[in-house]
Design a protein around this motif. Sequence first.
Motif, mmCIF file in Angstrom:
data_model
loop_
_atom_site.group_PDB
_atom_site.id
_atom_site.type_symbol
_atom_site.label_atom_id
_atom_site.label_comp_id
_atom_site.label_asym_id
_atom_site.label_seq_id
_atom_site.Cartn_x
_atom_site.Cartn_y
_atom_site.Cartn_z
ATOM 1 N N ALA A 172 1.914 -6.309 -13.830
ATOM 2 C CA ALA A 172 2.671 -5.059 -13.324
ATOM 3 C C ALA A 172 1.898 -3.841 -13.491
ATOM 4 N N SER A 173 2.354 -2.474 -13.031
ATOM 5 C CA SER A 173 1.717 -1.472 -12.971
ATOM 6 C C SER A 173 2.209 -0.245 -12.911
ATOM 7 N N ASP A 174 3.088 -0.197 -13.935
ATOM 8 C CA ASP A 174 4.025 0.703 -14.218
ATOM 9 C C ASP A 174 3.379 2.489 -14.055
ATOM 10 N N PRO A 175 4.082 3.034 -13.174
ATOM 11 C CA PRO A 175 3.979 4.509 -12.804
ATOM 12 C C PRO A 175 3.389 5.308 -14.321
ATOM 13 N N THR A 202 0.502 -1.154 -0.188
ATOM 14 C CA THR A 202 -0.211 0.085 0.408
ATOM 15 C C THR A 202 1.109 1.051 0.165
ATOM 16 N N ALA A 203 1.556 1.023 0.788
ATOM 17 C CA ALA A 203 2.836 2.134 1.278
ATOM 18 C C ALA A 203 3.407 2.975 -0.667
ATOM 19 N N GLU A 204 4.137 1.125 -1.117
ATOM 20 C CA GLU A 204 5.044 1.546 -2.146
ATOM 21 C C GLU A 204 3.692 2.038 -3.543
ATOM 22 N N VAL A 205 2.714 1.717 -3.009
ATOM 23 C CA VAL A 205 1.210 2.287 -4.494
ATOM 24 C C VAL A 205 1.122 3.644 -4.327
ATOM 25 N N THR A 206 0.839 3.612 -2.873
ATOM 26 C CA THR A 206 0.662 5.414 -2.601
ATOM 27 C C THR A 206 1.943 6.108 -3.199
ATOM 28 N N GLU A 207 2.892 5.967 -3.072
ATOM 29 C CA GLU A 207 3.944 6.793 -3.220
ATOM 30 C C GLU A 207 3.791 6.812 -4.825
ATOM 31 N N ALA A 208 3.736 5.791 -5.825
ATOM 32 C CA ALA A 208 3.482 5.494 -7.182
ATOM 33 C C ALA A 208 2.592 6.691 -8.135
ATOM 34 N N VAL A 209 1.212 5.975 -7.034
ATOM 35 C CA VAL A 209 0.309 7.082 -7.397
ATOM 36 C C VAL A 209 0.360 8.986 -7.191
ATOM 37 N N ASP A 210 1.372 8.698 -6.340
ATOM 38 C CA ASP A 210 1.131 10.609 -5.614
ATOM 39 C C ASP A 210 2.762 11.544 -6.023
ATOM 40 N N TRP A 211 2.858 10.616 -6.454
ATOM 41 C CA TRP A 211 4.472 10.767 -8.164
ATOM 42 C C TRP A 211 2.719 11.250 -9.449
ATOM 43 N N CYS A 212 2.015 10.033 -9.684
ATOM 44 C CA CYS A 212 1.688 11.009 -10.988
ATOM 45 C C CYS A 212 0.548 11.479 -10.898
ATOM 46 N N LEU A 213 -0.520 12.163 -9.870
ATOM 47 C CA LEU A 213 -0.749 13.265 -9.242
ATOM 48 C C LEU A 213 -0.177 14.237 -9.346
ATOM 49 N N GLY A 214 1.284 14.358 -9.149
ATOM 50 C CA GLY A 214 2.011 15.819 -9.625
ATOM 51 C C GLY A 214 2.548 15.358 -10.481
ATOM 52 N N GLU A 215 2.632 14.451 -11.618
ATOM 53 C CA GLU A 215 2.881 14.839 -12.497
ATOM 54 C C GLU A 215 2.195 15.689 -13.621
ATOM 55 N N VAL A 216 0.969 14.441 -13.500
ATOM 56 C CA VAL A 216 -0.161 14.880 -13.746
ATOM 57 C C VAL A 216 -0.852 16.886 -14.004
ATOM 58 N N GLY A 217 -0.657 17.196 -12.321
ATOM 59 C CA GLY A 217 -1.258 18.744 -12.129
ATOM 60 C C GLY A 217 -1.998 18.177 -11.287
ATOM 61 N N TRP A 218 -2.783 17.534 -10.150
ATOM 62 C CA TRP A 218 -3.513 17.427 -9.906
ATOM 63 C C TRP A 218 -3.348 17.646 -8.680
ATOM 64 N N GLU A 219 -3.243 18.768 -8.354
ATOM 65 C CA GLU A 219 -2.614 19.273 -6.848
ATOM 66 C C GLU A 219 -3.792 18.921 -5.772
ATOM 67 N N HIS A 220 -5.367 19.270 -5.893
ATOM 68 C CA HIS A 220 -6.120 19.425 -5.436
ATOM 69 C C HIS A 220 -5.517 18.044 -4.645
ATOM 70 N N ALA A 221 -6.164 17.005 -5.271
ATOM 71 C CA ALA A 221 -6.051 15.564 -5.677
ATOM 72 C C ALA A 221 -4.869 15.213 -4.460
#
Length: 213
Positions: A147-150, A102-121
């Motif tokens: 596999a779930s590539d970020p 869960t921690a690993e996936v959360t880190e990947a999701v947070d990176w994705c949100l940052g890259e796409v610019g979803w700062e509110h999320a």
Amino acid sequence: MRLAELSERGGVPVGTIKYYLREGLLPPGRRLSKTQAEYGEAHLRRLNLVRALIQVGRVPVATAREVLRHVDDDSLGTTFRLGAAMWSLPQPPEAPADDPLTAEVTEAVDWCLGEVGWEHAREIGALSPSYRQLITTVATVVRLGYASDPAILLAYARRMDEVARLDMERLDDLAGDAEKAELVVAAALLFEPVLLALRRLAQEEHSTRKYGL
């Protein structure tokens, strides 16, 4: 319109409408006498939403009432009003917080949100059921051996950003926040299956183009 006309136009039996009124799912009509009331287009729109919640979404009456309470909450700003109504819908089980995956996936999701610019999320994070659902779903995919590539997640997020822009453009034509919230909830129940069907048709089309029949 009278109750009989509301029933005919909404495709809901009079007895069911009376039940919705008693349960607070429909606002009362304008009283004409002790036994008669008048209903407007807003009642018909709300009746359709109640049908979508209960008949299509299989949402319990108590949950539907909670969703509609947020739809009608004038104390909330537009964004929080839409979010509160959506968050009241039933949510799937969540991934265990103490699971290293869960921690690993959360880190990947947070990176994705940052890259796409979803700062509110990123800012509200786990306060959002949609955020938690994404974490849980991606974790399940990984746990089952897929596999779930970020980077792939990011590519899909960017396309979903375009879909969300279209969604917001549809809301621009609506006058009030309550009507906007009604449409957002109805779209979650009724239009998301349309998007899924379009995706599958697109896959069939591109598979045929690439591999033939």
